[in-house]
Enzyme design. Structure first.
Site, PDB file in Angstrom:
ATOM      1  N   GLY A  46       0.835  -1.200   0.000  1.00 54.73           N
ATOM      2  CA  GLY A  46       0.000   0.000   0.000  1.00 54.73           C
ATOM      3  C   GLY A  46       0.866   1.243   0.000  1.00 54.73           C
ATOM      4  O   GLY A  46       2.006   1.210   0.487  1.00 54.73           O
ATOM      5  N   GLN A  51       2.923  10.112   1.101  1.00 55.34           N
ATOM      6  CA  GLN A  51       4.236   9.445   1.165  1.00 55.34           C
ATOM      7  C   GLN A  51       5.118   9.786  -0.037  1.00 55.34           C
ATOM      8  O   GLN A  51       6.320   9.560  -0.002  1.00 55.34           O
ATOM      9  CB  GLN A  51       4.064   7.919   1.257  1.00 55.34           C
ATOM     10  CG  GLN A  51       3.427   7.467   2.566  1.00 55.34           C
ATOM     11  CD  GLN A  51       3.280   5.964   2.607  1.00 55.34           C
ATOM     12  OE1 GLN A  51       2.326   5.421   2.081  1.00 55.34           O
ATOM     13  NE2 GLN A  51       4.240   5.293   3.221  1.00 55.34           N
ATOM     14  N   CYS A  95       5.882   0.052   7.228  1.00 53.05           N
ATOM     15  CA  CYS A  95       5.498   1.217   6.432  1.00 53.05           C
ATOM     16  C   CYS A  95       6.661   1.598   5.533  1.00 53.05           C
ATOM     17  O   CYS A  95       7.802   1.607   5.971  1.00 53.05           O
ATOM     18  CB  CYS A  95       5.157   2.377   7.373  1.00 53.05           C
ATOM     19  SG  CYS A  95       4.639   3.866   6.511  1.00 53.05           S
ATOM     20  N   LEU A  96       6.364   1.914   4.277  1.00 48.97           N
ATOM     21  CA  LEU A  96       7.433   2.273   3.341  1.00 48.97           C
ATOM     22  C   LEU A  96       8.125   3.575   3.759  1.00 48.97           C
ATOM     23  O   LEU A  96       9.252   3.822   3.357  1.00 48.97           O
ATOM     24  CB  LEU A  96       6.872   2.403   1.915  1.00 48.97           C
ATOM     25  CG  LEU A  96       6.298   1.110   1.313  1.00 48.97           C
ATOM     26  CD1 LEU A  96       5.796   1.357  -0.106  1.00 48.97           C
ATOM     27  CD2 LEU A  96       7.334  -0.014   1.316  1.00 48.97           C
ATOM     28  N   HIS A 137      -4.527   1.421   7.465  1.00 52.10           N
ATOM     29  CA  HIS A 137      -3.183   2.011   7.596  1.00 52.10           C
ATOM     30  C   HIS A 137      -3.019   3.162   6.583  1.00 52.10           C
ATOM     31  O   HIS A 137      -2.522   4.238   6.932  1.00 52.10           O
ATOM     32  CB  HIS A 137      -2.144   0.900   7.363  1.00 52.10           C
ATOM     33  CG  HIS A 137      -0.713   1.348   7.315  1.00 52.10           C
ATOM     34  ND1 HIS A 137       0.235   0.866   8.191  1.00 52.10           N
ATOM     35  CD2 HIS A 137      -0.059   2.200   6.487  1.00 52.10           C
ATOM     36  CE1 HIS A 137       1.413   1.431   7.895  1.00 52.10           C
ATOM     37  NE2 HIS A 137       1.257   2.231   6.859  1.00 52.10           N
ATOM     38  N   GLU A 138      -3.469   2.926   5.344  1.00 48.07           N
ATOM     39  CA  GLU A 138      -3.293   3.942   4.300  1.00 48.07           C
ATOM     40  C   GLU A 138      -4.219   5.141   4.515  1.00 48.07           C
ATOM     41  O   GLU A 138      -3.818   6.286   4.277  1.00 48.07           O
ATOM     42  CB  GLU A 138      -3.507   3.338   2.908  1.00 48.07           C
ATOM     43  CG  GLU A 138      -2.573   2.191   2.540  1.00 48.07           C
ATOM     44  CD  GLU A 138      -1.094   2.486   2.741  1.00 48.07           C
ATOM     45  OE1 GLU A 138      -0.693   3.658   2.610  1.00 48.07           O
ATOM     46  OE2 GLU A 138      -0.330   1.549   3.047  1.00 48.07           O
ATOM     47  N   HIS A 141      -2.735   7.474   6.870  1.00 44.85           N
ATOM     48  CA  HIS A 141      -1.749   8.374   6.247  1.00 44.85           C
ATOM     49  C   HIS A 141      -2.418   9.657   5.751  1.00 44.85           C
ATOM     50  O   HIS A 141      -1.843  10.744   5.851  1.00 44.85           O
ATOM     51  CB  HIS A 141      -1.081   7.696   5.040  1.00 44.85           C
ATOM     52  CG  HIS A 141       0.127   6.876   5.381  1.00 44.85           C
ATOM     53  ND1 HIS A 141       1.242   7.407   5.973  1.00 44.85           N
ATOM     54  CD2 HIS A 141       0.392   5.553   5.198  1.00 44.85           C
ATOM     55  CE1 HIS A 141       2.153   6.434   6.144  1.00 44.85           C
ATOM     56  NE2 HIS A 141       1.656   5.310   5.688  1.00 44.85           N
TER      57      HIS A 141
HETATM   58 ZN   LIG Z   1       2.548   3.457   5.739  1.00 43.74          ZN
END
Ligand SMILES: [Zn+2]
Length: 173
Positions: A46, A51, A95-96, A137-138, A141
């Protein structure tokens, strides 16, 4: 398609409540394609627009993890949780924007989410398990919230310091 650079925590852009998308333009559809490519390349399941530095309510995801299974790229504009289960599930999240840090996070096991797809169509879907975790989670963000915000301040501080160090090292390289 172009790979976009993923912003690493801490960064004020990751703490921002993103603005709703009022019109799905060609540029935003291109951004969604770039985000999918960036997500698959990293690899991740995701990715949310903040991000990659775009403070608008857009996320992409694909939680198909089985080797050889057909991918299911999803693009969600203005996603909103319209229902959440009382039942809680625990997943080890990463998380990226917080590379190589993982923690068990509790969230509703199932959610119903409404969104607008790239063609402007309204959609609604019931997500469970990993998909439910990922979409929550997304969406977090888009509200300036990270998974480490669910941890104790001490743990959060520890991870943040590691990320500051990582960013210093990357800047030097
Ligand atoms: Zn994340």
């Amino acid at each position: 398609m172009t790979l976009r650079q993923i912003i690493i925590h801490p960064d004020p852009r990751l703490k921002t409540v993103c603005a709703p998308v009022s019109e799905i333009t060609k540029d935003l559809r291109r951004l969604a394609d770039d985000m999918l490519e960036t997500m698959y390349d990293t690899p991740g399941i995701g990715l949310a627009a903040p991000q990659v530095g775009v403070l608008q309510r857009l996320l992409v995801m694909d939680c198909v993890k089985k080797e050889g299974a057909a991918p299911r790229p999803m693009v969600l504009f203005n996603p909103e949780v319209t229902w959440a289960s009382d039942e809680i599930g625990t997943y080890e999240e990463g998380c990226l924007s917080i590379p190589e840090q993982y923690a068990d996070i509790d969230r509703p096991n199932a959610v119903e989410v409404g969104w607008t797809d790239p063609s402007g169509e309204m959609r609604k879907e019931h997500f469970e398990g990993l998909w439910a975790t990922c979409v929550q989670h997304e969406i977090d963000h888009l509200n300036g919230k990270l998974f480490i915000d669910y941890l104790t301040p001490v743990k959060r501080q520890m991870i943040t310091r590691k990320m500051q160090k990582l960013k210093r090292e990357r800047a030097k390289a």
